[in-house]
Design a protein around this motif. Sequence first.
Motif: not given
Length: 507
Positions: A270-293
């Motif tokens: 189990r690994a961890y990574r911190c990141q500062l993201m813009s609101h748009d960058e975060l929202n892009s991921l939130k809209q794709n929960i259950g998908q693959f990156i």
Amino acid sequence: MATALLPNDDIHTNTNDKSLEIFSIIWLDENINVKDTRKTEVTLRSIINHIKKFQDVKQCQQYIEQTSQKDRLILVVSGRLGLEILPYIHQLRQVISIYVYCMDKNSNEQWAFKFSKIKSVVVDLDELVSQITTDHKIQKKVEEPLSINIFTTYIGRGKSTTGVNGEFVFSQILVDCLLRLKSTDIDKNELIKLCENEYKGNYTELNNLREFQDYSPDKVLWWYTRESFFYKILNAALRTQDIHMLFLFRSFIYDIYRQLHKYQSKNFVRAYRCQLMSHDELNSLKQNIGQFISINSFFSTSDERRTALFLLGDITTQIDSERVLFEIDADPKMVNTKSFANISKHSYFPDESEVLFMIGSIFRLNNINRNDDQIWIIKMTLCNDDEHDLKQVLMYMKQQIKSEEINLRTLGKLLWKMGKLDLAEKYFNRLLQELPSDDPLLSSLYEDLGELASQTGDFDMSVQWHQKSLTIKNKNQLTANPVIKKIKLSTGKELKKFCFSYNYNLR
């Protein structure tokens, strides 16, 4: 310790220059060229190589606005000019921190608090250097942009998944192609010359380059984790998808690939990574929960949650970005396509418990929630290449590459399919320079260049390339089409007519 030596140049006003690194310092001050300031620049270049100087607010604003959002800019500005420019550039994603260097600290602090990206107001140059140095130790870990491709099975009404998923697939194939494409001394010499030009006058990095002449593949993780040109330029190329720089770095990418495979973790991590993201960058991921990156860079993580959280800084301090903690589950028994390993023993910093994932690692987005400390927790699971709906296409395209010898023509044709016609032409021509005059591949290469030229609208050039191809075919009596023998190629008009019909038949 070796330091950077700044050449005695004029004020930079060219907005077309481009750094090979992610981070740059922008210095806006009417008195930028005074002797004391120039000595400070020498020291700063050993930390952040690219320093861009301005005396004019409009020129500085234009340069910052034209800079990519994938770049990261640190602005040093005088008090008076800061008041003028900050309302226009403070909100830009590429601007991550601002330092006000002035003569009157108290008066400038009165307005500076309105801008959250201002880290400090200083009157002493040594204090300025110390503050930038301290802040950059954290910034380089949390502010580097992530290059992510998303595979999605759903998208907004009226939109297509083709472009999104196409990027996902081609990014995977490109990595495979580069890993199998043998490097040459020409490529390595070009890379060294680019680095020498980038760091001209920076003796810290020039010394690193000289040390790099003794490079060996078993030391690649040591070089990758060291704070030097190698890490800075390779990471920038990966995060901005600078394909030519990745092409020049490919032998070193292959060495990291081999080391990760060799030291592959044997147990669940189990690994961890911190990141500062813009609101748009975060929202892009939130809209794709259950998908693959897929992540198009080496993905550096820690197996210590506390260490990762520490890098996010004081959670009570207001910032313009979203604080994010990636929580990744990786099971080597379930994943056998992309390696990951704890590289601490082979790192320049052996005390850091770093887990490194291979370029192109695919993760499933399981969940995204904000905890009580207002930190977004993104839970992901490492996946195989065949766990998504594009697996058949991906496997087919990978198999096509594996079934043939990889050369620059293979890379050019792949880039052609990706719509990167200029790069495709570049590598076709590069191969043309390397092949002997009697190589059997020449005829096919000329055909490729002819087809490429016709697609870009350069029909005269297309005719010339096809003529070269036909000349070789006739000479070697390898022409498969008997019609060719009946065609008279005595005039340019007849040749054009033939080539257009030839192009039509090829399609």
